[in-house]
Scaffold this motif. Structure first.
Motif, short mmCIF file in Angstrom:
data_model
loop_
_atom_site.label_atom_id
_atom_site.label_comp_id
_atom_site.label_asym_id
_atom_site.label_seq_id
_atom_site.Cartn_x
_atom_site.Cartn_y
_atom_site.Cartn_z
N ASN B 99 0.80 -1.21 0.00
CA ASN B 99 0.00 0.00 0.00
C ASN B 99 0.84 1.27 0.00
OD1 ASN B 99 -2.68 -1.01 0.00
ND2 ASN B 99 -2.32 -1.75 2.09
N PRO B 101 2.54 4.41 -1.17
CA PRO B 101 2.25 5.20 -2.37
C PRO B 101 3.49 5.44 -3.23
CG PRO B 101 2.32 6.61 -0.47
CD PRO B 101 2.48 5.21 0.04
N HIS B 102 3.22 5.87 -4.45
CA HIS B 102 4.26 6.16 -5.44
C HIS B 102 4.70 7.60 -5.20
CE1 HIS B 102 6.15 5.50 -9.29
NE2 HIS B 102 5.60 6.57 -9.81
N ASP B 103 5.28 7.85 -4.03
CA ASP B 103 5.42 9.22 -3.55
C ASP B 103 6.84 9.72 -3.41
OD1 ASP B 103 2.91 10.14 -3.28
OD2 ASP B 103 2.85 10.17 -1.09
N CYS B 104 7.82 8.86 -3.59
CA CYS B 104 9.19 9.24 -3.20
C CYS B 104 9.61 10.60 -3.73
CB CYS B 104 10.18 8.17 -3.63
SG CYS B 104 9.96 6.63 -2.74
N ALA B 105 9.16 10.93 -4.95
CA ALA B 105 9.59 12.19 -5.56
C ALA B 105 9.08 13.38 -4.78
CB ALA B 105 9.11 12.26 -7.00
N VAL B 106 7.91 13.25 -4.16
CA VAL B 106 7.34 14.39 -3.45
C VAL B 106 7.38 14.17 -1.94
CG1 VAL B 106 5.90 15.26 -5.28
CG2 VAL B 106 5.06 13.40 -3.88
N CYS B 107 8.20 13.22 -1.51
CA CYS B 107 8.26 12.89 -0.10
C CYS B 107 9.53 13.46 0.50
CB CYS B 107 8.24 11.37 0.08
SG CYS B 107 8.45 10.83 1.77
N ASP B 108 9.39 14.14 1.64
CA ASP B 108 10.54 14.78 2.27
C ASP B 108 11.54 13.77 2.82
OD1 ASP B 108 9.46 17.12 1.67
OD2 ASP B 108 9.01 17.78 3.71
N GLU B 148 1.61 12.38 6.71
CA GLU B 148 1.23 11.80 5.41
C GLU B 148 1.03 10.31 5.66
OE1 GLU B 148 0.60 13.53 2.52
OE2 GLU B 148 -0.11 11.57 1.82
N ASN B 150 -0.55 7.84 4.30
CA ASN B 150 -0.47 6.80 3.27
C ASN B 150 0.85 6.03 3.31
OD1 ASN B 150 -2.88 7.48 2.25
ND2 ASN B 150 -2.15 8.29 0.30
N ARG B 151 1.90 6.70 3.77
CA ARG B 151 3.23 6.11 3.68
C ARG B 151 3.53 5.14 4.82
NH1 ARG B 151 5.45 12.18 2.71
NH2 ARG B 151 4.67 12.41 0.60
#
Lengths: 322, 904, 181
Positions: B99, B101-108, B148, B150-151
């Protein structure tokens, strides 16, 4: 009086033509290499790129003339001058056509050429030494070894011609070829002389002193501007001189039907220049030890064989047992 | 005891009984984990650290075990590389990532993410799961922490840290199976002042630094510099991150003796003043009082400064407890020791002197902050450390677990078996006695609390001392508290390692003396047992350093016969916080005021010459913390424009005005001069941290291997890349070139191959949670006088009696808003609650007040108005006034005042 | 004799080579007479770098710094920022083309297809500062080579116009308070 004018004209024109040819060779070489690589080569400066040598000269002249602080200054400056001087001095003995030549008939013309080409080795050696740079030094040392080696059988390869003609005078050698060019009896001598000439002028494939793949630019790594240009011109002057001698010694010099002698001489010389360029376009550079092995183990015995066989035949045919 | 274990055929020496995960990590082995953390122990919930364990040498099958839940014993044989164990771990991470998210680019967290590291380490590289992902709504957790959800990978570290370790109440786990949610019961600011550590504790990007988000930079781009926190006297170690010339964030820097793995929110988020537009960036001159400040060139400023300090006799230098040791010493050199005055208020000066006296001349040992965690009986007198020295409160919280940890050890449960140890302890806490005028954040775990005015607190302390050592003075008329004193004395005496805590925030010399007396008496009573601990907090980051420089008290200035004329040089100090406005005005009257500081304040507003000084992030220097530990901080951001370090201004003035004398020219010289004059301080700079330190002839690089943008970041100004700034004051370089060594003294940031997150720290420690392999823990300057005969205060304060119609105003420290520099940070300002006058409920009712009413507080020094708060757990007869309340000005507390209702 | 043989072969081979090279004299030239003649550049040619927009017209760049990290000559610098809805973008974005070696690593690294290399290779300038491109010079008004991709449609972050659970392959947000099993 006319003799003096002729001589003056020769003195003025011949070295300049050789230098001009050397400069023109830059263009010729680049265009020919391009031709053989299915390219066009420099064609932008002037019609057909003819002004390219001029552009190159302007570029070289206007570049910063840099002498490295660690270099041996006087030697560093003298080195390129030597190669230029020997190149131009060799022009003095070229028998271009009857009546065209600076020293009309030097009876030791061939020896003079050999002497001058040996002196040329100093230029490279000193340049490499004075630059105080590892690459330059290795380049200089390589060239010293290479030139010393090839000098030996270069001289020997010509002895066949000398034996046949019994003279060192280039004009007499040319005259001796009226009955047949020497490349037939002296084929081995011609091949050896051509290879030795390549090595003497350190042209591809024998350009180990400046092997850019391993030595940056070899002996002239530290040179810039016109000093570099002088090495450049010196190398091409060497090519012209070696080609002219090939013509003179083995291909009958100015001799030939229909066309004026001077045109024959120029055509023949140009052909050899093109051959040199073709070799550059084709052949890879040998390894350094291969170069030395070729010189000492193949060329030297072959040239000695050439001298012995030529001498023996000469003795046999003239019957002059002395 | 050390035992040998075998990991993948190689033999390692580890501590017996240690869990295998910690043992492996301590030996430099890479073993993935999530839920385990050095300070949180093992719970075995994430199943990530699976290894194969073998019974004996003949066992070829083995079985999968969780390394964090197994003890290491002699001959124990395990395998990390076993294919089955590897497959197990890869499967676990694949489940955890289902689960995610595909977030690494926008994740601090990206680039310093433990989850990323562990995913790469296990080799999980493509998602097989093709169905939908569950999502969660986020909460607004206040100005510090971004949420956040989701992570989340449900490792439970956050709640275990926040609730179990830090004692927070408002973060919890909600829901079941795939609805697991970690957050607050409803949106709202996280209340704990230690919430910032969630950023480092969370292995992924659920909790991230919200202040960092506003000028976000990846970890690999930050130029990191080891530093020391300036927001309280504890001297926690921090890592400052710089990018594009701005201070971007503050991270915890591990110091095994001081702050360990944690820092408080004031230290983490209070850095805003460095980047503030309130900064003084140019030198300025004021022709006459009341005129505007005209900015001048820094050369002109030095000339003007030189002309003002020509006459040494009429010079007065006022130091600062928030300026470095070097800056204070440079000022002392400039004005001469007879003209060098402490910048602390009269009361603060006296309190600090009392503390130094107790530490220097007493026989009790001062523990390090980290040692406090292992004290098993604590007496806290007079103040709430959560507000005055926040991390001390966290350490005290751990100390209350100490007895249950010892008990568990007796039952054969090692300390790292977190759930078992806590389960055994249930709600019991070790002895912690708190005697303060108002409620503290530690009340929930205290064995007993007493609300009393400072004099009564001191009396209680002295009574305890008398119980322990009959030679101590006897306190009469103690009433019911005598029994309490006996209980406290008994608990302290029964403990393995008792601790007494007090500090200057109580504003009472008697309390500090009483605390010292308890510790002394304890030493006498325990005789041969380990020396009792006494831990005293101080008001500011370098209060101790300033005290060690023997500055004269501010009050002595007016006794100078010269009176008028001459110059006053104020170093990084706002005098209006130190004394009453009239006193300051009288002091400055007729004198030319020169102020060196970095932020605007009323003292700057009346200075004739203002010199822009560098903050702690822009220079190198030394601070001495409350336990007498000297620690160096280093330049993180190169000062721009006219800004120079204070010691730089002072030294250039000194050199220009007295050119024929020999002066220190660099920080190095200054330190040498200081060490020569104060032998006590000499050991401070004997370390290898000195500017001349080199590893293989190279400096330590601040930038990471992957620092980016070098040829573009200045290209808008010039396409010719500037040379990186030189830092002559430290062994650190503003560069990515240099020598990186986990054994080096200076560790600017934590990174190891495969370990990009802060968890890479374990690669820099001898063993996980132990001392750093190279990093220096600072130098303790003050040693107790072991053979000192026990001495007790002669005077016993009279018992406090509430006055009719008058209330005793007492200082109340606040975590946020109670400290000068951090108060300028926008995020801290959001967290700062409105200042309220705290009264006992009954006192308030007797005045006819209700919660939130505005009251006028009238005393002999003037009056002001504040809203009122009424609580039950406040001492009767006193009113607690928050420190640094806007509009109140300097007040010398305690003070009697009358309170009158103004409006509702 | 084998050695002699190989030497003879080598000599023949050299002559053969000379002949082969000489024959090129009559081959067709491959040179393109740029700028009068121009080749059609392949769409994947690595030339001038641009920043693209997603199909909805929003900036694709989320300011993740991966292009800058991947750049071997460090010629990319940027600053990430976030709007009030949580959408991330670059506050400023600078490429120093006088340093760029057009290796395309930035494009490879970009998780959002924002940064792309285009077939425009004509970047000659007489003045080096003119080769420093800021975000306004880099942004183009289209999606470039990848027309359909919108990073925020696959990312879990909620931004303006896209709430939690609305991205591709996402379930609606979990109701934590439900008592259902």
């Amino acid at each position: 009086m006319t003799e003096t004018i002729r001589l003056l004209l020769c003195i003025l024109i011949i070295p300049n033509v050789v230098l001009g040819m050397a400069a023109g060779l830059i263009l010729l070489e680049r265009r020919l290499l391009a031709v053989w690589q299915e390219r066009l080569g420099p064609n932008r400066v002037g019609p057909f790129g003819l002004l390219q040598p001029l552009a190159d000269a302007i570029k070289l002249l206007t570049k910063e003339d840099w002498i490295p602080p660690f270099a041996d200054r006087p030697v560093f400056v003298i080195a390129p001058a030597i190669v230029m001087a020997t190149g131009i001095l060799t022009c003095a003995i070229l028998p271009i056509a009857p009546g065209v030549g600076i020293v009309d008939d030097l009876n030791i013309g061939l020896l003079f050429f050999l002497a001058m080409s040996s002196l040329g080795a100093y230029s490279v050696l000193l340049a490499g030494w004075s630059s105080n740079n590892k690459y330059s030094l290795i380049g200089g040392l390589r060239s010293a070894a290479q030139m010393l080696s090839y000098e030996v059988f270069m001289g020997l390869s010509l002895m066949g011609v000398v034996i046949l003609t019994g003279t060192f005078s280039l004009r007499e050698i040319v005259e001796a070829q009226r009955d047949g060019w020497f490349f037939i009896p002296q084929f081995l001598g011609m091949v050896i002389f051509m290879l030795a000439g390549l090595a003497e002028t350190h042209r591809m494939p024998f350009d180990l002193p400046e092997a850019e793949a391993e030595l940056v630019a070899g002996f002239h790594t530290e040179y810039s501007s016109m000093k570099f240009g002088v090495f450049f011109i010196g190398e091409y002057a060497g090519v012209v001189v070696v080609s002219a001698l090939m013509t003179t010694l083995f291909f009958g010099g100015w001799l030939g039907p229909w066309l004026p002698p001077i045109v024959w001489f120029m055509l023949k010389t140009l052909t050899f220049i093109c051959l040199f360029i073709l070799m550059r376009a084709t052949l890879p550079r040998p390894r350094y030890d291969q170069l030395m092995a070729l010189g000492w183990k193949v060329m030297l015995p072959l040239s000695l064989l050439n001298v012995v066989v030529t001498g023996a035949i000469k003795l046999a045919t003239t019957g002059d047992g002395g | 005891m050390r035992v040998k274990i075998t990991v993948d055929g190689k033999s390692y020496e580890v501590e017996q009984g240690d869990n295998l995960l910690r043992a492996c990590l301590s030996n430099g082995l890479d073993l993935p984990y999530f839920c385990w953390h050095p300070i949180l122990g093992s719970v075995g919930s994430c199943r990530q650290c699976a290894v194969k364990s073998y019974q004996d040498d003949d066992d070829t099958e083995g079985k999968i075990v969780m390394a964090c839940m197994e003890s290491s014993n002699e001959g124990c044989r395990i395998s990390i590389d076993d294919p089955e164990a590897k497959r197990f771990r890869a499967q676990i991470i694949e489940w955890l990532m289902i689960n995610h998210p595909h977030d690494c680019a926008v994740c601090d967290e990206g680039g310093e993410c433990h989850l990323q590291d562990m995913t790469v380490m296990t080799g999980h590289d493509s998602r097989r799961y093709r169905f939908t992902k569950s999502t969660h709504r986020n909460q607004d957790l206040g100005p510090f922490i971004n949420h956040e959800m989701n992570r989340c990978i449900t490792c439970y570290r956050c709640v275990r840290y926040y609730r179990d370790y830090a004692g927070g109440k408002d973060l919890d786990a909600f829901g079941v199976h795939d609805r697991m949610y970690f957050g607050r019961q409803e949106d709202g600011t996280l209340e704990s002042p230690f919430s910032g550590n969630l950023v480092e504790v969370c292995p992924t990007g659920v909790f991230t630094d919200k202040t960092f988000k506003q000028h976000y930079t990846r970890k690999w781009d930050l130029q990191s510099t080891p530093s020391v926190c300036v927001h309280c006297s504890l001297g926690c170690n921090t890592i400052l991150g710089e990018r594009y010339g701005g201070l971007r964030r503050v991270l915890n820097r591990y110091n095994a003796d001081v702050n360990g793995y944690l820092i408080c929110d004031r230290g983490r988020f209070g850095y805003g003043f460095v980047n503030s537009d309130q900064r003084i960036s140019e030198a300025g001159v004021r022709i006459a009082d009341g005129c505007t400040l005209e900015s001048i060139d820094s050369d002109v400023a030095v000339r003007r400064f030189t002309s003002l300090i020509k006459n040494k006799e009429s010079l007065i230098g006022i130091g600062s407890p928030r300026a470095s040791l070097e800056a204070n010493f440079a000022l002392r050199q400039l004005v001469g020791k007879e003209n060098f005055y402490s910048g602390a208020s009269a009361q603060e000066f006296e309190l600090v002197a009392t503390v130094v006296d107790a530490m220097r001349n007493g026989s009790t040992q001062t523990p390090s902050l980290r040692q406090i965690e292992s004290a098993d009986a604590v007496l806290l007198l007079g103040e709430d450390p959560t507000a005055s020295a926040p991390l001390l409160s966290l350490a005290l919280r751990q100390s209350t677990r100490q007895q249950s940890i010892l008990e568990a050890a007796k039952a054969g449960i090692p300390m790292w078996q977190d759930a078992a140890v806590r389960g055994l302890a249930q709600d019991s806490h070790g002895p912690l006695f708190i005697a303060t005028p108002a409620a503290t954040a530690l009340d929930d775990i205290a064995s007993e609390t007493v609300r009393a005015a400072p004099d009564d607190v001191a009396r209680l302390g002295l009574a305890v001392a008398h119980e322990l050592d009959p030679k101590a003075p006897r306190v009469v008329k103690l009433g019911a508290r005598l029994k309490l004193a006996k209980r406290i004395a008994a608990a302290l005496l029964a403990a393995e390692q008792p601790l007494v805590v007090a500090g200057t925030a109580s504003g009472s010399k008697a309390v500090i003396q009483a605390a010292a007396a308890v510790a002394t008496a304890l030493g006498v009573a325990r005789a041969k047992a380990a020396a009792p601990w006494l831990f005293l907090t101080l008001p500011e980051c370098n209060s101790m350093g300033l005290a060690l420089l023997n500055a004269k008290p501010l009050a002595e200035i007016k006794q100078q016969p010269k009176g008028r004329g001459g110059s006053v040089i104020v170093l990084e100090n706002n005098l209006y916080r130190r004394a009453k406005a009239e006193q300051v005005d009288a002091l400055l009257d007729g004198k030319t005021l020169v102020v060196l500081d970095h932020v605007q304040h009323p003292t700057v507003d009346r200075a004739r010459l203002v010199l822009p000084a560098a903050t702690f992030a822009e220079t190198s220097g030394t601070l001495v913390n409350n336990e007498g530990r000297a620690q160096e901080f280093h330049t993180a951001v190169m000062p721009t424009g006219a800004i120079r370090p204070s010691h730089g201004w002072l030294l250039s003035g000194l050199t220009a005005c007295r050119p024929d004398e020999k002066h220190a020219l660099s920080l190095e010289d200054l330190r040498a001069a200081c060490a020569a004059e104060f032998p006590e301080l000499a050991s401070t700079w004997l370390s290898d941290e000195s500017p001349t330190l080199r590893y293989a002839k190279e400096k330590v690089p601040r930038a990471s291997f992957r620092a980016s943008g070098r040829t573009a970041m200045h290209a808008n100004v010039s396409v010719h890349e500037p040379t990186p700034p030189e830092d002559p004051d430290s062994a650190l370089a503003f560069s990515m070139e240099g020598f990186r060594d986990p054994d080096a003294q200076l560790i600017p940031s934590y990174w190891a191959p495969g370990w990009n997150s802060v968890q890479a720290l374990s690669k820099f420690q001898f063993e996980v949670g132990g001392p750093m392999r190279g990093g220096k823990p600072g130098v303790r300057l003050i040693q107790p006088c072991k053979d000192a005969p026990p001495s007790y205060p002669d005077e016993i304060p009279a018992a406090f009696a509430a006055r009719e119609g008058e209330w005793l105003l007492l200082p109340l420290s606040r975590v946020f808003g109670g400290e000068e520099l951090s108060s300028m940070d926008p995020a801290i300002q959001v967290r700062t609650s409105q200042a309220q006058l705290l009264l006992h409920e009954d006192d308030g009712l007797s005045l006819g007040l209700s919660e939130g009413d505005i009251v006028e507080i009238q005393s002999e020094v003037g009056s002001f108005s504040l809203p009122v708060a009424m609580r039950k757990n406040v001492c009767r007869g006193v009113a607690m006034l928050p420190l640094d309340t806007p509009g109140v000005g300097f007040l010398q507390l305690p003070l009697y005042a009358s309170i009158r209702r103004v409006s509702g | 004799m084998g050695d002699e043989d190989s030497k003879a072969t080598a000599m023949i081979s050299i002559l053969h080579s000379l002949w082969r090279v000489l024959r090129h004299t009559f081959d067709r030239r491959v040179t393109v007479q740029y700028p009068e003649e121009r080749r059609v550049m392949a769409p994947r040619t690595r030339g001038r770098i641009v920043l693209t927009l997603d199909p909805d017209g929003g900036e694709r760049c989320v300011g993740c710094y991966l292009c800058a990290a991947a750049c071997p000559v460090d010629c990319i610098a940027l600053q990430a920022t976030e709007d009030e809805t949580g959408r991330r973008s670059a506050e400023w974005f600078r490429i120093n083309f006088s340093r760029c070696i057009f290796c395309g690593y930035c494009e490879e690294a970009c998780p959002t297809y924002a940064i792309q290399l285009t077939p425009d290779i004509e970047l000659g300038e007489y003045h080096r500062p003119n080769l420093v491109y800021e975000k306004e010079h880099l942004l183009i008004s289209g999606p470039g080579k990848y027309p359909g991709y919108n990073y925020y449609h696959v990312a879990g972050l909620s931004i303006g116009g896209k709430d939690k659970g609305e991205a591709a392959a996402e379930r609606p947000p979990v109701d934590v308070r439900t008592l259902l099993p």
